[in-house]
Design a protein around this motif. Structure first.
Motif, PDB file in Angstrom:
ATOM      1  N   CYS A   6     -13.775  -8.327 -11.476  1.00 56.17           N
ATOM      2  CA  CYS A   6     -12.411  -8.779 -11.746  1.00 56.17           C
ATOM      3  C   CYS A   6     -11.573  -8.712 -10.478  1.00 56.17           C
ATOM      4  CB  CYS A   6     -11.765  -7.947 -12.847  1.00 56.17           C
ATOM      5  SG  CYS A   6     -11.490  -6.217 -12.403  1.00 56.17           S
ATOM      6  N   ILE A   7     -10.480  -9.466 -10.478  1.00 50.52           N
ATOM      7  CA  ILE A   7      -9.482  -9.403  -9.420  1.00 50.52           C
ATOM      8  C   ILE A   7      -8.134  -9.354 -10.124  1.00 50.52           C
ATOM      9  CG2 ILE A   7      -9.317 -11.910  -9.184  1.00 50.52           C
ATOM     10  CD1 ILE A   7      -8.905 -11.431  -6.144  1.00 50.52           C
ATOM     11  N   MET A   8      -7.220  -8.568  -9.581  1.00 46.32           N
ATOM     12  CA  MET A   8      -5.911  -8.419 -10.210  1.00 46.32           C
ATOM     13  C   MET A   8      -4.816  -8.841  -9.251  1.00 46.32           C
ATOM     14  SD  MET A   8      -6.537  -4.962 -12.486  1.00 46.32           S
ATOM     15  CE  MET A   8      -5.996  -3.855 -11.274  1.00 46.32           C
ATOM     16  N   ARG A   9      -3.712  -9.245  -9.818  1.00 45.84           N
ATOM     17  CA  ARG A   9      -2.535  -9.619  -9.040  1.00 45.84           C
ATOM     18  C   ARG A   9      -1.372  -8.777  -9.545  1.00 45.84           C
ATOM     19  NH1 ARG A   9       0.365 -15.518  -8.863  1.00 45.84           N
ATOM     20  NH2 ARG A   9       1.845 -15.024  -7.211  1.00 45.84           N
ATOM     21  N   TYR A  10      -0.655  -8.167  -8.618  1.00 43.10           N
ATOM     22  CA  TYR A  10       0.481  -7.337  -8.991  1.00 43.10           C
ATOM     23  C   TYR A  10       1.608  -8.206  -9.519  1.00 43.10           C
ATOM     24  CZ  TYR A  10      -1.838  -3.572  -6.514  1.00 43.10           C
ATOM     25  OH  TYR A  10      -2.745  -2.630  -6.103  1.00 43.10           O
ATOM     26  N   GLU A  11       2.117  -7.852 -10.671  1.00 41.55           N
ATOM     27  CA  GLU A  11       3.163  -8.640 -11.306  1.00 41.55           C
ATOM     28  C   GLU A  11       4.486  -8.552 -10.546  1.00 41.55           C
ATOM     29  OE1 GLU A  11       4.848  -9.313 -15.798  1.00 41.55           O
ATOM     30  OE2 GLU A  11       4.075  -7.353 -15.269  1.00 41.55           O
ATOM     31  N   ASN A  12       4.814  -7.370 -10.042  1.00 43.99           N
ATOM     32  CA  ASN A  12       6.123  -7.183  -9.412  1.00 43.99           C
ATOM     33  C   ASN A  12       6.196  -7.690  -7.973  1.00 43.99           C
ATOM     34  OD1 ASN A  12       4.473  -5.223  -8.385  1.00 43.99           O
ATOM     35  ND2 ASN A  12       5.935  -3.567  -8.568  1.00 43.99           N
ATOM     36  N   SER A  13       5.049  -7.897  -7.304  1.00 42.29           N
ATOM     37  CA  SER A  13       5.097  -8.359  -5.919  1.00 42.29           C
ATOM     38  C   SER A  13       4.307  -9.652  -5.706  1.00 42.29           C
ATOM     39  CB  SER A  13       4.534  -7.288  -4.987  1.00 42.29           C
ATOM     40  OG  SER A  13       3.130  -7.198  -5.145  1.00 42.29           O
ATOM     41  N   SER A  14       3.556 -10.060  -6.671  1.00 45.26           N
ATOM     42  CA  SER A  14       2.676 -11.230  -6.650  1.00 45.26           C
ATOM     43  C   SER A  14       1.528 -11.120  -5.641  1.00 45.26           C
ATOM     44  CB  SER A  14       3.465 -12.531  -6.425  1.00 45.26           C
ATOM     45  OG  SER A  14       3.891 -12.653  -5.089  1.00 45.26           O
ATOM     46  N   ALA A  15       1.369  -9.959  -5.021  1.00 41.66           N
ATOM     47  CA  ALA A  15       0.252  -9.745  -4.095  1.00 41.66           C
ATOM     48  C   ALA A  15      -1.039  -9.559  -4.882  1.00 41.66           C
ATOM     49  CB  ALA A  15       0.504  -8.514  -3.232  1.00 41.66           C
ATOM     50  N   LEU A  16      -2.143  -9.980  -4.267  1.00 45.74           N
ATOM     51  CA  LEU A  16      -3.445  -9.714  -4.881  1.00 45.74           C
ATOM     52  C   LEU A  16      -3.700  -8.218  -4.821  1.00 45.74           C
ATOM     53  CD1 LEU A  16      -5.728 -12.555  -3.502  1.00 45.74           C
ATOM     54  CD2 LEU A  16      -4.669 -12.379  -5.749  1.00 45.74           C
ATOM     55  N   GLY A  17      -4.266  -7.713  -5.882  1.00 48.59           N
ATOM     56  CA  GLY A  17      -4.549  -6.286  -5.938  1.00 48.59           C
ATOM     57  C   GLY A  17      -6.036  -6.028  -5.831  1.00 48.59           C
ATOM     58  N   MET A  18      -6.492  -5.160  -6.626  1.00 47.74           N
ATOM     59  CA  MET A  18      -7.858  -4.690  -6.556  1.00 47.74           C
ATOM     60  C   MET A  18      -8.870  -5.782  -6.926  1.00 47.74           C
ATOM     61  SD  MET A  18      -9.509  -1.565  -8.752  1.00 47.74           S
ATOM     62  CE  MET A  18      -9.410  -2.421 -10.308  1.00 47.74           C
ATOM     63  N   ILE A  19      -9.935  -5.834  -6.154  1.00 48.90           N
ATOM     64  CA  ILE A  19     -11.120  -6.614  -6.515  1.00 48.90           C
ATOM     65  C   ILE A  19     -12.178  -5.579  -6.857  1.00 48.90           C
ATOM     66  CG2 ILE A  19     -12.936  -8.173  -5.726  1.00 48.90           C
ATOM     67  CD1 ILE A  19     -10.967  -9.334  -3.745  1.00 48.90           C
ATOM     68  N   TYR A  20     -12.774  -5.733  -8.030  1.00 50.04           N
ATOM     69  CA  TYR A  20     -13.782  -4.759  -8.438  1.00 50.04           C
ATOM     70  C   TYR A  20     -15.012  -5.484  -8.948  1.00 50.04           C
ATOM     71  CZ  TYR A  20     -16.280  -1.090 -10.809  1.00 50.04           C
ATOM     72  OH  TYR A  20     -17.261  -0.212 -11.194  1.00 50.04           O
ATOM     73  N   VAL A  21     -16.169  -5.010  -8.518  1.00 47.25           N
ATOM     74  CA  VAL A  21     -17.451  -5.527  -8.996  1.00 47.25           C
ATOM     75  C   VAL A  21     -18.300  -4.324  -9.397  1.00 47.25           C
ATOM     76  CG1 VAL A  21     -19.528  -6.850  -8.414  1.00 47.25           C
ATOM     77  CG2 VAL A  21     -17.315  -7.519  -7.443  1.00 47.25           C
ATOM     78  N   GLU A  22     -18.853  -4.390 -10.590  1.00 45.69           N
ATOM     79  CA  GLU A  22     -19.715  -3.304 -11.063  1.00 45.69           C
ATOM     80  C   GLU A  22     -20.840  -3.069 -10.052  1.00 45.69           C
ATOM     81  OE1 GLU A  22     -19.731  -1.249 -13.716  1.00 45.69           O
ATOM     82  OE2 GLU A  22     -17.930  -2.071 -14.667  1.00 45.69           O
ATOM     83  N   GLU A  23     -21.166  -1.813  -9.851  1.00 46.10           N
ATOM     84  CA  GLU A  23     -22.131  -1.434  -8.818  1.00 46.10           C
ATOM     85  C   GLU A  23     -23.487  -2.127  -8.971  1.00 46.10           C
ATOM     86  OE1 GLU A  23     -23.828   2.644  -6.836  1.00 46.10           O
ATOM     87  OE2 GLU A  23     -21.959   2.729  -7.967  1.00 46.10           O
ATOM     88  N   ASP A  24     -23.968  -2.263 -10.203  1.00 45.44           N
ATOM     89  CA  ASP A  24     -25.310  -2.827 -10.397  1.00 45.44           C
ATOM     90  C   ASP A  24     -25.390  -4.346 -10.187  1.00 45.44           C
ATOM     91  OD1 ASP A  24     -23.786  -3.105 -12.738  1.00 45.44           O
ATOM     92  OD2 ASP A  24     -25.563  -3.205 -14.010  1.00 45.44           O
ATOM     93  N   VAL A  25     -24.235  -5.010  -9.984  1.00 49.17           N
ATOM     94  CA  VAL A  25     -24.261  -6.459  -9.724  1.00 49.17           C
ATOM     95  C   VAL A  25     -23.581  -6.815  -8.395  1.00 49.17           C
ATOM     96  CG1 VAL A  25     -24.479  -7.145 -12.135  1.00 49.17           C
ATOM     97  CG2 VAL A  25     -22.197  -6.859 -11.126  1.00 49.17           C
ATOM     98  N   ARG A  26     -23.415  -5.833  -7.532  1.00 54.18           N
ATOM     99  CA  ARG A  26     -22.816  -6.091  -6.220  1.00 54.18           C
ATOM    100  C   ARG A  26     -23.799  -6.851  -5.324  1.00 54.18           C
ATOM    101  NH1 ARG A  26     -19.633  -0.337  -5.376  1.00 54.18           N
ATOM    102  NH2 ARG A  26     -18.162  -0.756  -7.070  1.00 54.18           N
ATOM    103  N   ARG A  27     -23.250  -7.448  -4.254  1.00 56.42           N
ATOM    104  CA  ARG A  27     -24.017  -8.197  -3.249  1.00 56.42           C
ATOM    105  C   ARG A  27     -24.595  -9.494  -3.829  1.00 56.42           C
ATOM    106  NH1 ARG A  27     -22.912  -6.805   1.325  1.00 56.42           N
ATOM    107  NH2 ARG A  27     -24.785  -7.682   2.164  1.00 56.42           N
ATOM    108  N   ARG A  28     -23.928 -10.028  -4.851  1.00 56.88           N
ATOM    109  CA  ARG A  28     -24.348 -11.304  -5.435  1.00 56.88           C
ATOM    110  C   ARG A  28     -23.283 -12.385  -5.254  1.00 56.88           C
ATOM    111  NH1 ARG A  28     -27.177  -9.469 -11.138  1.00 56.88           N
ATOM    112  NH2 ARG A  28     -28.449  -7.826 -10.232  1.00 56.88           N
ATOM    113  N   GLY A  29     -22.213 -12.076  -4.530  1.00 55.63           N
ATOM    114  CA  GLY A  29     -21.188 -13.068  -4.250  1.00 55.63           C
ATOM    115  C   GLY A  29     -20.037 -13.130  -5.236  1.00 55.63           C
ATOM    116  N   TYR A  30     -20.013 -12.231  -6.213  1.00 60.02           N
ATOM    117  CA  TYR A  30     -18.936 -12.281  -7.202  1.00 60.02           C
ATOM    118  C   TYR A  30     -17.561 -12.062  -6.574  1.00 60.02           C
ATOM    119  CZ  TYR A  30     -22.546 -12.115 -10.816  1.00 60.02           C
ATOM    120  OH  TYR A  30     -23.623 -12.399 -11.611  1.00 60.02           O
ATOM    121  N   ALA A  31     -17.434 -11.101  -5.676  1.00 57.35           N
ATOM    122  CA  ALA A  31     -16.139 -10.834  -5.031  1.00 57.35           C
ATOM    123  C   ALA A  31     -15.694 -12.044  -4.218  1.00 57.35           C
ATOM    124  CB  ALA A  31     -16.217  -9.588  -4.159  1.00 57.35           C
TER     125      ALA A  31
END
Length: 106
Positions: A6-31
């Motif tokens: 997932c990727i989140m966007r801060y509502e109060n600043s409109s900046a992109l927030g955290m990008i998170y990828v589950e550990e067991d599916v990392r390095r597959r290009g999801y981020a």
């Protein structure tokens, strides 16, 4: 079907927030896909492309750099009250890049 990234966007600043990828599916290009899609949507809406990356998060820094994002000002830290500061990153518009290139050719 289960959420794995997932990727989140801060509502109060409109900046992109955290990008998170589950550990067991990392390095597959999801981020990369998430960031590229979020960036495209922000640009289509004429919203500023802004994100804050915690100092030392080299994986995020590399991801953003590969997609053309740059540190807004490497010397400025977002005052979060924590030891590891967040640095502002931006995705320059094509117009800004063209203008910058024209300024260097005198």
């Amino acid at each position: 079907t289960q959420l794995c990234a997932c990727i989140m966007r801060y509502e109060n600043s409109s900046a992109l927030g955290m990008i998170y990828v589950e550990e067991d599916v990392r390095r597959r290009g999801y981020a990369s896909i998430l960031l590229a899609t979020a960036t495209r949507i922000l640009q289509e809406r004429d919203d500023d492309c802004v994100a804050y990356i915690l100092d030392g998060n080299t994986a995020s820094e590399r991801l953003f750099e590969r997609q053309g994002w740059i540190r807004a000002d490497p010397t400025v830290k977002r005052k979060s009250g924590r030891r590891r500061a967040k640095r502002k990153w931006i995705k320059p518009t094509k117009t800004a890049l063209l203008n910058e290139g024209n300024n260097h050719t005198s």
